[in-house]
Design a protein around this motif. Structure first.
Motif, PDB file in Angstrom:
ATOM      1  N   UNK A 605       0.845  -1.198   0.000  1.00 43.28           N
ATOM      2  CA  UNK A 605       0.000   0.000   0.000  1.00 43.28           C
ATOM      3  C   UNK A 605       0.883   1.252   0.000  1.00 43.28           C
ATOM      4  N   UNK A 606       1.141   1.839  -1.177  1.00 45.46           N
ATOM      5  CA  UNK A 606       1.993   3.028  -1.210  1.00 45.46           C
ATOM      6  C   UNK A 606       1.169   4.300  -1.019  1.00 45.46           C
ATOM      7  N   UNK A 607       1.628   5.175  -0.146  1.00 45.69           N
ATOM      8  CA  UNK A 607       0.933   6.459   0.041  1.00 45.69           C
ATOM      9  C   UNK A 607       1.879   7.463   0.688  1.00 45.69           C
ATOM     10  N   UNK A 608       2.575   7.027   1.743  1.00 42.66           N
ATOM     11  CA  UNK A 608       3.391   7.958   2.528  1.00 42.66           C
ATOM     12  C   UNK A 608       4.761   8.154   1.894  1.00 42.66           C
ATOM     13  N   UNK A 613       4.864   5.399  11.267  1.00 39.32           N
ATOM     14  CA  UNK A 613       5.250   5.243  12.676  1.00 39.32           C
ATOM     15  C   UNK A 613       4.336   4.313  13.462  1.00 39.32           C
ATOM     16  N   UNK A 614       3.044   4.243  13.082  1.00 37.20           N
ATOM     17  CA  UNK A 614       2.151   3.289  13.746  1.00 37.20           C
ATOM     18  C   UNK A 614       0.950   3.016  12.849  1.00 37.20           C
ATOM     19  N   UNK A 615       0.403   1.805  12.995  1.00 41.26           N
ATOM     20  CA  UNK A 615      -0.789   1.414  12.234  1.00 41.26           C
ATOM     21  C   UNK A 615      -1.795   0.797  13.192  1.00 41.26           C
ATOM     22  N   UNK A 616      -3.087   0.839  12.790  1.00 45.22           N
ATOM     23  CA  UNK A 616      -4.121   0.204  13.607  1.00 45.22           C
ATOM     24  C   UNK A 616      -5.289  -0.183  12.716  1.00 45.22           C
ATOM     25  N   UNK A 617      -5.750  -1.429  12.853  1.00 44.21           N
ATOM     26  CA  UNK A 617      -6.967  -1.875  12.164  1.00 44.21           C
ATOM     27  C   UNK A 617      -8.165  -1.458  13.011  1.00 44.21           C
ATOM     28  N   UNK A 626      -3.013   4.383   9.132  1.00 42.17           N
ATOM     29  CA  UNK A 626      -1.563   4.505   9.264  1.00 42.17           C
ATOM     30  C   UNK A 626      -1.206   5.962   9.486  1.00 42.17           C
ATOM     31  N   UNK A 627      -0.247   6.221  10.385  1.00 43.37           N
ATOM     32  CA  UNK A 627       0.258   7.588  10.600  1.00 43.37           C
ATOM     33  C   UNK A 627       1.763   7.583  10.332  1.00 43.37           C
ATOM     34  N   UNK A 628       2.278   8.749   9.937  1.00 42.49           N
ATOM     35  CA  UNK A 628       3.635   8.736   9.395  1.00 42.49           C
ATOM     36  C   UNK A 628       4.470   9.927   9.848  1.00 42.49           C
ATOM     37  N   UNK A 629       5.778   9.764   9.612  1.00 46.33           N
ATOM     38  CA  UNK A 629       6.732  10.835   9.899  1.00 46.33           C
ATOM     39  C   UNK A 629       6.509  12.022   8.950  1.00 46.33           C
ATOM     40  N   UNK A 630       5.799  11.773   7.831  1.00 50.69           N
ATOM     41  CA  UNK A 630       5.549  12.875   6.890  1.00 50.69           C
ATOM     42  C   UNK A 630       4.380  13.762   7.324  1.00 50.69           C
ATOM     43  N   UNK A 631       3.922  13.583   8.596  1.00 51.11           N
ATOM     44  CA  UNK A 631       2.917  14.441   9.248  1.00 51.11           C
ATOM     45  C   UNK A 631       1.491  14.210   8.743  1.00 51.11           C
TER      46      UNK A 631
END
Length: 823
Positions: A605-608, A613-617, A626-631
């Motif tokens: 799954x490409x997006x960030x 940094x963390x994922x949750x179903x 998904x949350x990322x270092x790219x804010x």
């Protein structure tokens, strides 16, 4: 707030890797340094009763201030890598820092203290700035009395005592010059009067004891030897009786005069003890005890060495020759030995702390006189990176930078109502720093470390049987219809490998005949593949067993990432695992999805553009967040979940640089139990809840409406590194959130959906950890127990409680009890 909202249920930690970091008090408490804190441990209750936080660097030395009458101590001294010495005093049943001695320019490695009067302490501290400083401390002030410089030399240990028959303090210092220096306080200043030679390598530990008006000094060294010296006052008659030729040990004589105290003292070598095969790091006299009106000092000396053994020495009654009375130690594991030793006030328990921080406790069986190992607490000796509850909430699994995966569960002792938590398995002992894990069902997990491979582990039969014993549940209930016969017995790691190999019943049986024959038929017999021995546990295992008999077999490796693993998540149906690795470019920041049945890669799954940094179903299994270092965050929706084919995920919603509310890295995220909202927390100190604000349906089920902030922006005052939403609502139907901060504090907030977000009244703070409960470094992960109640407890009143587990960069895992009905 009258009663604290958060009650600390259990603390998992271990001793720092330093020789002088453990001290056993006359009141029965063991004080030890763990990361930047001092933990007070009760060996009878097997739990940490208090944590003292004030040091800003690693605690390297801890010492109780012993009283002359052997009553329980009320003061404690600690020294740390923040170059400070702190004096703690007991006030209203709790220890508080009453004086800070700052003046060293390097880390403090050893401390000792003695009381000069009811209100004044004399403290000695040795530091790697090549000095020993002496301090006088009263109730709230500390003053540096004197600095003794050793040029380019280092002192490893210091010990204070009073000269026989006087009130004159004497200081012993041992260091890298292989000598023991004796300093005596003459007219206010300490002066070097003697240097005791004999050791041939660094002196690691020195300790005084007073017996029958004489001082005894034990010193140990890296030359594997222990030396015992005797210091006594010389009488006039002794000097006159020079008529007969007498063979006696050489005496070093020194004069003390001034302050109305005058006299001549002699030091002589009493004995040299050889028995250790490696560096001796610690010596400790048995504590004095009160018999009638007299304080009696038993002549028993305990020593701990890098050869993984502890020896109790004492003189024979008839001849007076010093001999080895007891020898205990650990076997197994590729670990180094012991760093120090301590003895209980009554002399019936001995304790060593090992290179990897583990405490080893033995108690003397009063009936048979045998020494047996006892149950202690344990914990990580590096930053704890991730933790997870099992789906039933009966145990937690943690991973840390100390390259281990550990499993903790509550245990009820026979005849004891108190429940204590213990490490009952160490499923993975790795060669890389561990980073993340996720549970797939009760007895299977996936873990990621600073390597490109994911590893899947499944519990062996031996673990399931022992877990059933310790948690008092039946095997049938635990395994359900799973065939127990198919499970391997245990696991072991090959000599040069990183993968835990399964060991089956047949492997253990076929080994036994060969052990009788002395000659090895081949190399493979000499270097055994398996060191696993099945355990039958009715109580938590000891460190030796945790090191080699509680591993879980690795059942699969998952290849696909290009860089070190960073985070993992699995869905509630346990069919899909999502993984992400460190990334500085978009092509590496994709999320990979794996099937838990075939372990094949399902999707990327490409997006960030930077590390996820963390994922949750979501709890309903339809969405992956998904949350990322790219804010930014991204939300992926599963295709038709009811079809037989593997459902594929597609991008449903995400924030971009323009629409992002967070202005710094998003560290953490979590879902509400009804899948209607999710929360994000960031380094910009903001916590935001998102959802379909207008319709209020579950996220992803309203086609025309975008995902927007459903809450006002909450400013928590510090970088929010971890966040978790409690799966149970408060009594007023509001959501309960725990937010972990970079400064180590955990804050509880209540949030309720409101139409108008401008006022900020949708958030209310309902509790936080105080200075004693907080972590001293970043909170890495927070997880609520998936079931209501406290693990290990039963009964209807348990529904009023919830439990929160936290993992910190300060090596500590904590479990908090929170009474949700009272919020």
């Amino acid at each position: 707030m009258a009663a604290p909202v958060m009650d600390t249920c259990h603390v998992f930690c271990c001793a720092n890797r330093a020789p002088n970091v453990v001290s056993w008090g006359r009141g029965g408490l063991i004080a030890f340094g763990t990361c930047n804190s001092v933990a007070l441990y009760n060996p009878q209750e097997i739990r940490i009763v208090e944590v003292l936080n004030k040091h800003t660097g690693r605690v390297n030395a801890v010492q109780w201030v012993h009283k002359q009458d052997c009553s329980p101590e009320t003061q404690l001294v600690s020294g740390g890598s923040d170059n400070n010495v702190i004096v703690w005093e007991k006030q209203d049943g709790k220890f508080t820092a009453c004086a800070v001695c700052s003046g060293h320019s390097g880390p403090v490695c050893a401390v000792d203290a003695m009381s000069l009067s009811s209100s004044q302490l004399l403290v000695a501290s040795a530091s790697s700035d090549s000095t020993v400083k002496l301090w006088t401390c009263s109730s709230d002030t500390a003053a540096c009395l004197q600095t003794i410089s050793f040029g380019s030399g280092f002192m490893m240990d210091v010990s204070l005592a009073l000269l026989p028959g006087s009130r004159v303090p004497v200081l012993a210092c041992g260091g890298d010059e292989s000598r023991v220096h004796l300093y005596v306080q003459l007219s206010g200043q300490f002066q070097r009067l003697l240097s005791l030679t004999g050791h041939e390598d660094w002196v690691r530990c020195v300790e005084w004891a007073t017996k029958d008006g004489e001082l005894w000094l034990a010193s140990c060294s890296q030359d594997c030897l222990i030396r015992v010296w005797r210091l006594f006052a010389k009488t006039v008659t002794e000097a006159d009786q020079q008529t007969d030729a007498v063979l006696k040990m050489k005496e070093d004589v020194f004069q003390v005069s001034g302050d109305g105290e005058a006299g001549e003292f002699a030091v002589t070598l009493e004995t040299v003890l050889a028995g250790h095969e490696n560096w001796v790091y610690g010596v400790h006299w048995q504590p004095p005890c009160v018999k009638g009106d007299l304080v009696e000092q038993p002549l028993k000396l305990l020593s701990a060495s890098m050869d993984k053994t502890m020896i109790l020495w004492g003189p024979e009654e008839d001849s007076g020759v010093w001999v080895e009375l007891v020898r205990v130690g650990e076997v197994g594991g590729n670990t180094l030995g012991f760093y120090g030793c301590q003895m209980s006030p009554d002399g019936f328990m001995i304790l060593a702390h090992a290179f990897h921080g583990a405490l080893h406790l033995w108690h003397c069986d009063s009936n048979q006189g045998e020494w047996r190992p006892s149950v202690v607490i344990s914990g990580h000796f590096g930053a704890v990176q991730d933790l997870s509850w099992d789906p039933e909430g009966e145990f937690i699994i943690t991973v840390g930078s100390d390259q281990t995966t550990r499993l903790f569960t509550p245990w009820t002792r026979k005849g004891c109502s108190e429940i204590t938590w213990h490490e009952i398995s160490r499923p993975q002992i790795h060669g890389y720093d561990m980073q993340c894990l996720t549970m797939i069902g009760r007895f299977q997990f996936v873990s990621g470390a600073d390597e490109k491979v994911l590893r899947v582990f499944k519990a062996p039969r031996n673990f399931v049987e022992n877990f059933a014993n310790i948690s008092h549940t039946s095997l049938e209930k635990l395994l359900g219809c799973n065939e127990i016969a198919d499970l391997p017995e245990g696991a072991s790691t090959p000599a040069l490998g990183l993968s835990n190999k399964a060991v089956f019943q047949g492997d253990i049986a076929s080994k036994s005949p060969q052990q009788d024959s002395e000659d090895f038929n081949s190399l493979s017999d000499q270097y055994k593949e398996s060191y696993f021995q099945p355990l039958k546990l009715t109580e938590p295992p000891k460190e030796d067993d945790l090191l080699q008999n509680t591993l879980w077999p690795e059942v699969q490796k998952l290849y696909g990432h290009g860089f070190e693993m960073f985070c993992l998540a699995s869905d509630s149906a346990r069919t899909v695992v999502a993984s992400a690795c460190k990334a500085s470019k978009p092509e590496h920041a994709g999320i990979l999805l794996w099937s838990t049945t075939s372990w094949k890669q399902l999707q990327s799954l490409p997006c960030h553009s930077l590390t996820v940094t963390q994922m949750a179903f979501s709890p309903n299994g339809h969405l992956l967040l998904a949350v990322s270092r790219d804010r930014t965050w991204s939300l992926w929706r599963r295709g038709n979940p009811d079809s037989d084919t593997e459902a594929s995920f597609s991008l449903y919603a995400n924030t971009s640089k323009d629409t992002a509310v967070h202005t710094r890295i998003i560290w953490s995220c979590d879902w509400s139990s009804d899948s209607k909202y999710f929360v994000t927390s960031s380094r910009d100190k903001k916590v935001i809840i998102w959802g379909h604000h207008v319709s209020g349906v579950s996220v992803g089920e309203c086609e025309g409406e975008s995902v927007t902030p459903s809450s006002s922006v909450l400013d928590v005052g510090d970088s929010a590194t971890a966040v978790s939403i409690c799966p149970y609502l408060c009594s007023d139907q509001s959501f309960l959130l725990a937010v972990g901060l970079e400064n180590g504090k955990i804050v509880l907030y209540k949030w309720r959906p409101l139409e108008d977000l401008s006022s900020g009244s949708d958030w209310s703070k309902c509790g936080e950890t105080d200075a004693r409960q907080s972590h001293t470094l970043t909170v890495k992960r927070l997880r609520w127990r998936p079931r209501p109640g406290r693990a290990g407890h039963g009964g209807d009143e348990e529904r009023a409680w919830v439990q929160l587990a936290s993992a910190g960069a300060d090596h500590v895992v904590k479990i908090f009890n929170i009474k949700i009905s009272a919020l």
